[in-house]
Design an enzyme around this catalytic site. Structure first.
Site, PDB file in Angstrom:
ATOM      1  N   ASP A  26      77.739  76.744 -18.867  1.00 47.94           N
ATOM      2  CA  ASP A  26      77.615  76.280 -17.482  1.00 47.94           C
ATOM      3  C   ASP A  26      76.211  76.507 -16.922  1.00 47.94           C
ATOM      4  O   ASP A  26      75.918  76.079 -15.803  1.00 47.94           O
ATOM      5  CB  ASP A  26      78.637  77.006 -16.597  1.00 47.94           C
ATOM      6  CG  ASP A  26      80.064  76.587 -16.944  1.00 47.94           C
ATOM      7  OD1 ASP A  26      80.249  75.477 -17.478  1.00 47.94           O
ATOM      8  OD2 ASP A  26      80.989  77.382 -16.689  1.00 47.94           O
ATOM      9  N   ARG A  56      87.308  63.122 -16.746  1.00 48.87           N
ATOM     10  CA  ARG A  56      87.152  64.138 -17.793  1.00 48.87           C
ATOM     11  C   ARG A  56      88.294  64.082 -18.816  1.00 48.87           C
ATOM     12  O   ARG A  56      89.439  63.784 -18.464  1.00 48.87           O
ATOM     13  CB  ARG A  56      87.053  65.532 -17.151  1.00 48.87           C
ATOM     14  CG  ARG A  56      85.830  65.606 -16.242  1.00 48.87           C
ATOM     15  CD  ARG A  56      85.634  66.961 -15.652  1.00 48.87           C
ATOM     16  NE  ARG A  56      85.331  67.951 -16.661  1.00 48.87           N
ATOM     17  CZ  ARG A  56      85.218  69.257 -16.404  1.00 48.87           C
ATOM     18  NH1 ARG A  56      85.420  69.709 -15.169  1.00 48.87           N
ATOM     19  NH2 ARG A  56      84.917  70.096 -17.365  1.00 48.87           N
ATOM     20  N   ARG A  60      76.062  66.354 -17.717  1.00 51.61           N
ATOM     21  CA  ARG A  60      74.960  67.219 -17.242  1.00 51.61           C
ATOM     22  C   ARG A  60      73.655  66.967 -17.985  1.00 51.61           C
ATOM     23  O   ARG A  60      72.589  67.325 -17.474  1.00 51.61           O
ATOM     24  CB  ARG A  60      75.372  68.697 -17.338  1.00 51.61           C
ATOM     25  CG  ARG A  60      76.384  69.044 -16.264  1.00 51.61           C
ATOM     26  CD  ARG A  60      76.841  70.493 -16.312  1.00 51.61           C
ATOM     27  NE  ARG A  60      77.652  70.771 -15.133  1.00 51.61           N
ATOM     28  CZ  ARG A  60      78.488  71.804 -15.024  1.00 51.61           C
ATOM     29  NH1 ARG A  60      78.623  72.656 -16.032  1.00 51.61           N
ATOM     30  NH2 ARG A  60      79.177  71.988 -13.913  1.00 51.61           N
ATOM     31  N   GLN A  92      88.960  76.687 -22.174  1.00 46.08           N
ATOM     32  CA  GLN A  92      90.068  76.065 -21.443  1.00 46.08           C
ATOM     33  C   GLN A  92      91.166  75.633 -22.403  1.00 46.08           C
ATOM     34  O   GLN A  92      92.353  75.817 -22.126  1.00 46.08           O
ATOM     35  CB  GLN A  92      89.553  74.874 -20.629  1.00 46.08           C
ATOM     36  CG  GLN A  92      88.647  75.307 -19.486  1.00 46.08           C
ATOM     37  CD  GLN A  92      88.079  74.152 -18.701  1.00 46.08           C
ATOM     38  OE1 GLN A  92      88.269  72.987 -19.050  1.00 46.08           O
ATOM     39  NE2 GLN A  92      87.358  74.461 -17.644  1.00 46.08           N
ATOM     40  N   ARG A 117      76.994  72.429 -10.011  1.00 36.81           N
ATOM     41  CA  ARG A 117      75.873  73.086 -10.718  1.00 36.81           C
ATOM     42  C   ARG A 117      74.626  72.202 -10.742  1.00 36.81           C
ATOM     43  O   ARG A 117      73.509  72.719 -10.792  1.00 36.81           O
ATOM     44  CB  ARG A 117      76.301  73.517 -12.115  1.00 36.81           C
ATOM     45  CG  ARG A 117      77.481  74.485 -12.059  1.00 36.81           C
ATOM     46  CD  ARG A 117      77.615  75.402 -13.237  1.00 36.81           C
ATOM     47  NE  ARG A 117      78.940  76.007 -13.245  1.00 36.81           N
ATOM     48  CZ  ARG A 117      79.317  77.060 -12.504  1.00 36.81           C
ATOM     49  NH1 ARG A 117      78.458  77.641 -11.688  1.00 36.81           N
ATOM     50  NH2 ARG A 117      80.552  77.522 -12.554  1.00 36.81           N
ATOM     51  N   GLY A 156      88.452  71.346 -13.447  1.00 38.82           N
ATOM     52  CA  GLY A 156      88.940  71.199 -14.815  1.00 38.82           C
ATOM     53  C   GLY A 156      89.700  72.430 -15.274  1.00 38.82           C
ATOM     54  O   GLY A 156      90.687  72.326 -16.009  1.00 38.82           O
ATOM     55  N   LYS A 209      84.569  82.697 -11.087  1.00 35.10           N
ATOM     56  CA  LYS A 209      85.507  81.582 -10.952  1.00 35.10           C
ATOM     57  C   LYS A 209      86.561  81.621 -12.053  1.00 35.10           C
ATOM     58  O   LYS A 209      87.756  81.487 -11.778  1.00 35.10           O
ATOM     59  CB  LYS A 209      84.722  80.262 -10.982  1.00 35.10           C
ATOM     60  CG  LYS A 209      85.583  79.033 -10.749  1.00 35.10           C
ATOM     61  CD  LYS A 209      84.787  77.916 -10.119  1.00 35.10           C
ATOM     62  CE  LYS A 209      83.856  77.220 -11.083  1.00 35.10           C
ATOM     63  NZ  LYS A 209      84.562  76.321 -12.027  1.00 35.10           N
ATOM     64  N   SER A 210      86.130  81.811 -13.290  1.00 33.38           N
ATOM     65  CA  SER A 210      87.102  81.814 -14.407  1.00 33.38           C
ATOM     66  C   SER A 210      88.133  82.924 -14.222  1.00 33.38           C
ATOM     67  O   SER A 210      89.332  82.727 -14.442  1.00 33.38           O
ATOM     68  CB  SER A 210      86.368  82.050 -15.737  1.00 33.38           C
ATOM     69  OG  SER A 210      85.566  80.956 -16.047  1.00 33.38           O
ATOM     70  N   LYS A 217      81.329  67.716 -18.658  1.00 34.15           N
ATOM     71  CA  LYS A 217      81.578  68.692 -17.585  1.00 34.15           C
ATOM     72  C   LYS A 217      81.821  67.928 -16.276  1.00 34.15           C
ATOM     73  O   LYS A 217      82.152  66.753 -16.300  1.00 34.15           O
ATOM     74  CB  LYS A 217      80.388  69.647 -17.477  1.00 34.15           C
ATOM     75  CG  LYS A 217      80.216  70.522 -18.716  1.00 34.15           C
ATOM     76  CD  LYS A 217      81.404  71.457 -18.891  1.00 34.15           C
ATOM     77  CE  LYS A 217      81.278  72.308 -20.131  1.00 34.15           C
ATOM     78  NZ  LYS A 217      82.483  73.102 -20.381  1.00 34.15           N
TER      79      LYS A 217
HETATM   80  C1  S3P Z   1      85.951  77.719 -18.306  1.00 38.63           C
HETATM   81  C2  S3P Z   1      85.578  77.286 -19.557  1.00 38.63           C
HETATM   82  C3  S3P Z   1      84.429  76.394 -19.798  1.00 38.63           C
HETATM   83  C4  S3P Z   1      83.509  76.324 -18.590  1.00 38.63           C
HETATM   84  C5  S3P Z   1      84.275  76.166 -17.297  1.00 38.63           C
HETATM   85  C6  S3P Z   1      85.208  77.343 -17.089  1.00 38.63           C
HETATM   86  C7  S3P Z   1      87.119  78.611 -18.187  1.00 38.63           C
HETATM   87  O1  S3P Z   1      84.907  75.104 -20.058  1.00 38.63           O
HETATM   88  O2  S3P Z   1      82.589  75.258 -18.734  1.00 38.63           O
HETATM   89  O3  S3P Z   1      83.390  76.088 -16.201  1.00 38.63           O
HETATM   90  O4  S3P Z   1      87.296  79.231 -17.111  1.00 38.63           O
HETATM   91  O5  S3P Z   1      87.873  78.735 -19.164  1.00 38.63           O
HETATM   92  P1  S3P Z   1      85.317  74.599 -21.537  1.00 38.63           P
HETATM   93  O6  S3P Z   1      86.537  75.308 -21.941  1.00 38.63           O
HETATM   94  O7  S3P Z   1      85.531  73.127 -21.375  1.00 38.63           O
HETATM   95  O8  S3P Z   1      84.138  74.915 -22.396  1.00 38.63           O
END
Ligand code: S3P
Length: 441
Positions: free
Chosen positions: A325, A128, A356, A175, A401, A100, A27-28, A352
């Site tokens: 995650d 959030r 969670r 992020q 999740r 997010g 996903k990222s 999140k």
């Molecule tokens: C992500 C960073 C993480 C993760 C999210 C995806 C990303 O969040 O929990 O599911 O793709 O950069 P945080 O940056 O809030 O830790």
């Protein structure tokens, strides 16, 4: 994206899990592939893109700002980008759904473009905190009108040219790091992020792959990531590896359901994401890493996971960013381990897609698991391998999740687990329940 009707589902005890599992794309990495392709001049091609709701929200937003994004009949996505600095004013609000990552990274991109955009999201995303990106992007010159508490809906106005900054991350967040680096892409000079604790590094890796001038330096204060702005990105052929965060559910399910033996292919093994493998191995899980190789500039492997008795551990807090995650499903593993597992230093879990810590404490508690809740984690006393009681209806809280973790709990229960709404699973793993049916006898 309005939320669909809740879809309750009961997962009965089943197993063993046997066979080969092909994962959805990471996903990222999928978000970043679409965004960076959308900023390159020319046509990029993306193979293995995750076609989940979160990533589709990113695709829709990039299209609304001028990128041309299409899915070919062969499943390969073609993206014609607008060039760094070329994003257009979107005509309507950008609906981020549950995502997010889409929201925070796109806020970074827009911060250094001369456009105004409004972000909206579902009930989960609207709770959030966005202050963590508003603050550094504000320093770069972007202007924000957010809902109370720095939340969505919010409207932002980017500044072009923006002002480069040097920013030390106050929370370990990929992020936030990525939002600042992406704002830096169209900002004259050098934008710098210092991360005292390493977080997933897909942005830096992929930006370098697209030809941006990115440097990473390890110092006593942490990692310093610098990007030279007014970058030109060249189109790429990208192959997205399988998502280790999706593999996590099968790693735990196969570990706790007796007789299981699965091979999960093409699992992303980037060290900034692989904390769960380390934690499960510490608990005694039988995970073999096979055919280690590189896909799209990222390390991947096939993982063979066989049922094994698990023992409680103190989860090292320093693993938190590399498995942030995966805690919900780790809590399920702990519920079946021998002894008391303590996981602390994970307060980020509270912000999140759901809280969670609270969501898993409530759901596992309702299934008969002995759970103690702390502000920054949980302690769980496991059954020593016997199924948990189950027989409860638990709330997924608009959190994919939580839904998938409690489905795994259902497999390893006496009476099954009813999840009140599994529709959020479509955000990251649309084929999850089909795969479950295929590998579970
Ligand atoms: C992500 C960073 C993480 C993760 C999210 C995806 C990303 O969040 O929990 O599911 O793709 O950069 P945080 O940056 O809030 O830790």
């Amino acid at each position: 994206m309005s939320h669909p009707l809740p879809r309750p589902l009961t997962v009965l005890p089943r197993g063993p899990l046997r066979g080969t599992i092909a994962l959805p794309g990471d996903k990222s990495i999928s978000h970043r592939a679409l965004m960076f392709s959308g900023l390159a001049v020319g046509e990029s091609r993306i193979t293995g893109l995750l076609e989940g709701e979160d990533v589709l929200a990113t695709a829709a937003a990039m299209c609304a700002m001028g990128a041309d994004i299409r899915r070919g009949d062969d499943g390969v996505w073609q993206v014609a980008g607008v060039g760094v600095g070329g994003l257009l004013q979107p005509e309507t609000a950008l609906d981020m759904g549950n995502s997010g990552t889409s929201t925070r990274l796109l806020m970074g991109l827009i911060a250094s473009h001369p456009i105004t955009a409004t972000f909206t999201g579902d009930a989960s995303l609207s709770k959030r905190p966005m202050g963590r990106v508003i603050e550094p992007l504000g320093r770069m010159g972007a202007d924000f009108t957010a809902s109370p508490g720095g939340r969505l809906p919010l409207t932002m106005r980017g500044l072009c040219p923006a002002v480069p900054i040097e920013y030390t991350l106050p929370v370990a967040s990929a992020q936030v790091k990525s939002a600042v680096l992406l704002a830096g892409l169209n900002t004259p000079g050098i934008t710098r992020v210092i991360e005292p604790v390493p977080t997933r590094d897909h942005s830096e890796r992929m930006l370098a792959g697209f030809g941006a001038e990115v440097s990473v330096e390890q110092t006593d204060d942490g990692r310093i990531i610098s990007i030279r702005g007014e970058a030109e990105l060249a189109p790429q052929e990208i192959t997205v590896p399988g998502d280790p965060s999706s593999a996590a559910f099968w790693m735990v399910a196969a570990s706790v359901v007796p007789g299981s033996d699965v091979t999960i292919t093409n699992v992303g093994m980037n060290a900034t994401r692989a904390g769960l493998v380390t934690a499960l191995r510490m608990m005694g899980a039988d995970i073999d890493s096979l055919d280690e190789r590189e896909v799209g500039g990222e390390p991947v492997a096939d993982l063979r996971v066989r049922h094994a008795p698990l023992s409680a551990i103190e989860v090292p807090p320093e693993l938190a960013p590399s498995m942030i995650d995966e805690y919900p499903v780790l809590f399920v593993a702990a519920s079946l381990a021998e002894g008391r597992t303590v996981a602390r230093g994970a307060e980020e879990l509270r912000v999140k897609e759901s809280d969670r810590i609270a969501a898993m404490a409530t759901a596992l508690g309702a299934c008969g698991v002995s759970v103690e809740e702390f502000e920054d984690g949980l302690a769980i006393t496991g059954t020593g391998g016997d199924p948990i009681r189950g027989g409860a209806r638990v709330a997924s809280k608009l959190d994919h999740r939580i839904a998938m973790s409690m489905a795994v709990a259902g497999l390893a229960s006496d009476r099954g687990v009813t999840v009140d709404d599994v529709s959020p699973v479509a955000t990251s793993y649309p084929a999850f329940f089909d795969t479950l049916d295929a590998i579970c006898s």
